[in-house]
Scaffold this motif. Structure first.
Motif, short mmCIF file in Angstrom:
data_model
loop_
_atom_site.label_atom_id
_atom_site.label_comp_id
_atom_site.label_asym_id
_atom_site.label_seq_id
_atom_site.Cartn_x
_atom_site.Cartn_y
_atom_site.Cartn_z
N VAL A 63 -1.84 -15.38 5.24
CA VAL A 63 -1.75 -16.85 5.16
C VAL A 63 -1.28 -17.24 6.58
N ALA A 64 -0.14 -16.31 6.97
CA ALA A 64 0.81 -16.84 8.24
C ALA A 64 -0.28 -16.56 9.63
N GLU A 65 -0.89 -15.60 9.53
CA GLU A 65 -1.62 -15.08 10.89
C GLU A 65 -3.01 -15.31 10.79
N PHE A 66 -3.63 -15.50 9.67
CA PHE A 66 -5.04 -15.76 9.71
C PHE A 66 -5.35 -16.89 8.97
N ALA A 67 -4.38 -17.89 8.62
CA ALA A 67 -4.72 -19.36 8.16
C ALA A 67 -5.35 -19.25 6.94
N VAL A 68 -5.27 -18.09 6.14
CA VAL A 68 -5.93 -18.15 4.71
C VAL A 68 -5.10 -18.94 3.60
N PRO A 69 -5.79 -19.84 2.95
CA PRO A 69 -5.34 -20.30 1.97
C PRO A 69 -4.40 -19.62 0.94
N VAL A 70 -3.22 -20.20 0.51
CA VAL A 70 -2.23 -19.55 -0.41
C VAL A 70 -2.93 -19.09 -1.43
N ASP A 71 -3.94 -19.63 -2.30
CA ASP A 71 -4.70 -19.47 -3.42
C ASP A 71 -5.86 -18.19 -3.36
N ASP A 72 -5.85 -17.91 -2.06
CA ASP A 72 -7.08 -16.93 -1.69
C ASP A 72 -6.83 -15.51 -1.41
N CYS A 73 -6.42 -15.05 -2.60
CA CYS A 73 -6.03 -13.71 -2.51
C CYS A 73 -6.73 -12.72 -3.57
N PHE A 74 -7.45 -11.80 -2.82
CA PHE A 74 -8.25 -10.74 -3.64
C PHE A 74 -7.84 -9.39 -2.96
N GLN A 75 -7.17 -8.45 -3.60
CA GLN A 75 -6.84 -7.05 -3.13
C GLN A 75 -7.22 -6.27 -4.18
N LEU A 76 -7.61 -4.97 -3.69
CA LEU A 76 -7.95 -3.80 -4.58
C LEU A 76 -7.01 -2.68 -4.17
N PHE A 77 -6.27 -1.98 -4.99
CA PHE A 77 -5.24 -0.91 -4.58
C PHE A 77 -6.04 0.40 -5.12
N GLU A 78 -6.33 1.45 -4.22
CA GLU A 78 -6.53 2.56 -4.64
C GLU A 78 -5.76 3.62 -4.42
N VAL A 79 -4.97 4.13 -5.30
CA VAL A 79 -3.96 5.06 -5.44
C VAL A 79 -4.75 6.53 -5.79
N LEU A 80 -4.34 7.23 -4.59
CA LEU A 80 -5.22 8.58 -4.78
C LEU A 80 -4.13 9.70 -4.59
N PRO A 81 -4.43 10.89 -5.29
CA PRO A 81 -3.66 12.33 -5.07
C PRO A 81 -3.96 12.60 -3.70
N ALA A 82 -2.94 13.43 -3.26
CA ALA A 82 -3.07 13.96 -1.83
C ALA A 82 -4.19 14.82 -1.48
N HIS A 83 -4.83 15.42 -2.45
CA HIS A 83 -6.27 16.19 -2.19
C HIS A 83 -7.19 15.12 -1.72
N GLN A 84 -7.36 13.97 -2.36
CA GLN A 84 -8.21 12.92 -1.99
C GLN A 84 -8.02 12.00 -1.02
N ARG A 85 -7.02 12.28 -0.18
CA ARG A 85 -6.50 11.66 1.09
C ARG A 85 -6.54 12.54 2.29
N ILE A 86 -7.54 12.64 2.99
CA ILE A 86 -7.70 13.58 3.99
C ILE A 86 -7.67 12.44 5.48
N PHE A 87 -6.53 12.82 6.14
CA PHE A 87 -6.54 12.02 7.51
C PHE A 87 -5.85 13.08 8.32
N ASP A 88 -6.20 12.83 9.74
CA ASP A 88 -5.28 13.42 10.59
C ASP A 88 -4.06 12.80 10.93
N ARG A 89 -3.04 13.52 10.87
CA ARG A 89 -1.70 13.09 10.96
C ARG A 89 -1.41 12.67 12.43
N HIS A 90 -2.09 12.85 13.23
CA HIS A 90 -1.68 12.45 14.79
C HIS A 90 -2.72 11.88 15.57
#
Length: 129
Positions: free
Chosen positions: A29-56
Motif C-alpha cells: 500500500v505504501a510503496e506500490f500505491a495498492v488499494p487497501v482492500d486489494d489483498c491477495f496472498q497465498l502462503f506455502e509452508v513447506l518442510p525443509a526437504h522441499q525448500r532447496i536454496f543456496d545459502r550464500h
C-alpha cells in the motif's frame, strides 16, 4: 492488484504468518500505491526437504528462516518504487519479527489488465474500461 505467493519454512507460527501478511500488505500500500482492500496472498509452508536454496548466492547467508515473496502485479513500478519496496519490507520484517534481511528474497513480475480475471470470467481490462 498484486497477487503474492509467500513460500517459507514450518518454523513460523500462525501469528507470525498473520504479521507477515499485514507487513507485506502495508508495504505494498505504501510503496506500490495498492488499494487497501486489494489483498491477495497465498502462503506455502513447506518442510525443509522441499525448500532447496543456496545459502550464500548473492547473500551474506540464508538460514532456515528464508522466505520467498513472488509478486505478480499489473501496473509496472519504477526502479525507485521497487527499491523502496524491497528495503521497507525487509526493515518491517526485521523490526517486527526479527527476520534477517538476508533471509528475504523478492521476485516481482508485471503483466497487463488483460491477464487478470477477478471473478465471473470478466477480464479486468473490460471491467475497468
Amino acid at each position: 492488484m498484486p497477487l503474492t505467493r509467500i513460500t517459507l519454512g514450518q518454523a513460523y507460527s500462525e501469528a507470525s504468518l498473520q504479521q507477515i501478511s499485514a507487513l507485506l500488505h502495508q508495504t505494498l500500500v505504501a510503496e506500490f500505491a495498492v488499494p487497501v482492500d486489494d489483498c491477495f496472498q497465498l502462503f506455502e509452508v513447506l518442510p525443509a526437504h522441499q525448500r532447496i536454496f543456496d545459502r550464500h548466492y548473492l547473500s551474506k547467508g540464508r538460514s532456515e528462516a528464508f522466505m520467498l515473496f513472488r509478486i505478480t502485479a499489473g501496473r509496472p513500478r519504477t526502479r525507485q518504487q521497487k527499491q523502496r519496496f524491497y528495503q521497507q519490507l525487509c526493515a518491517a520484517l526485521q523490526a517486527t519479527l526479527g527476520v534477517d534481511p538476508d533471509d528475504v528474497m523478492v521476485i516481482i513480475q508485471f503483466n497487463s489488465s488483460e491477464d487478470w480475471s477477478f471473478s465471473g470470467g470478466r477480464m479486468l481490462a473490460e471491467v475497468t474500461s
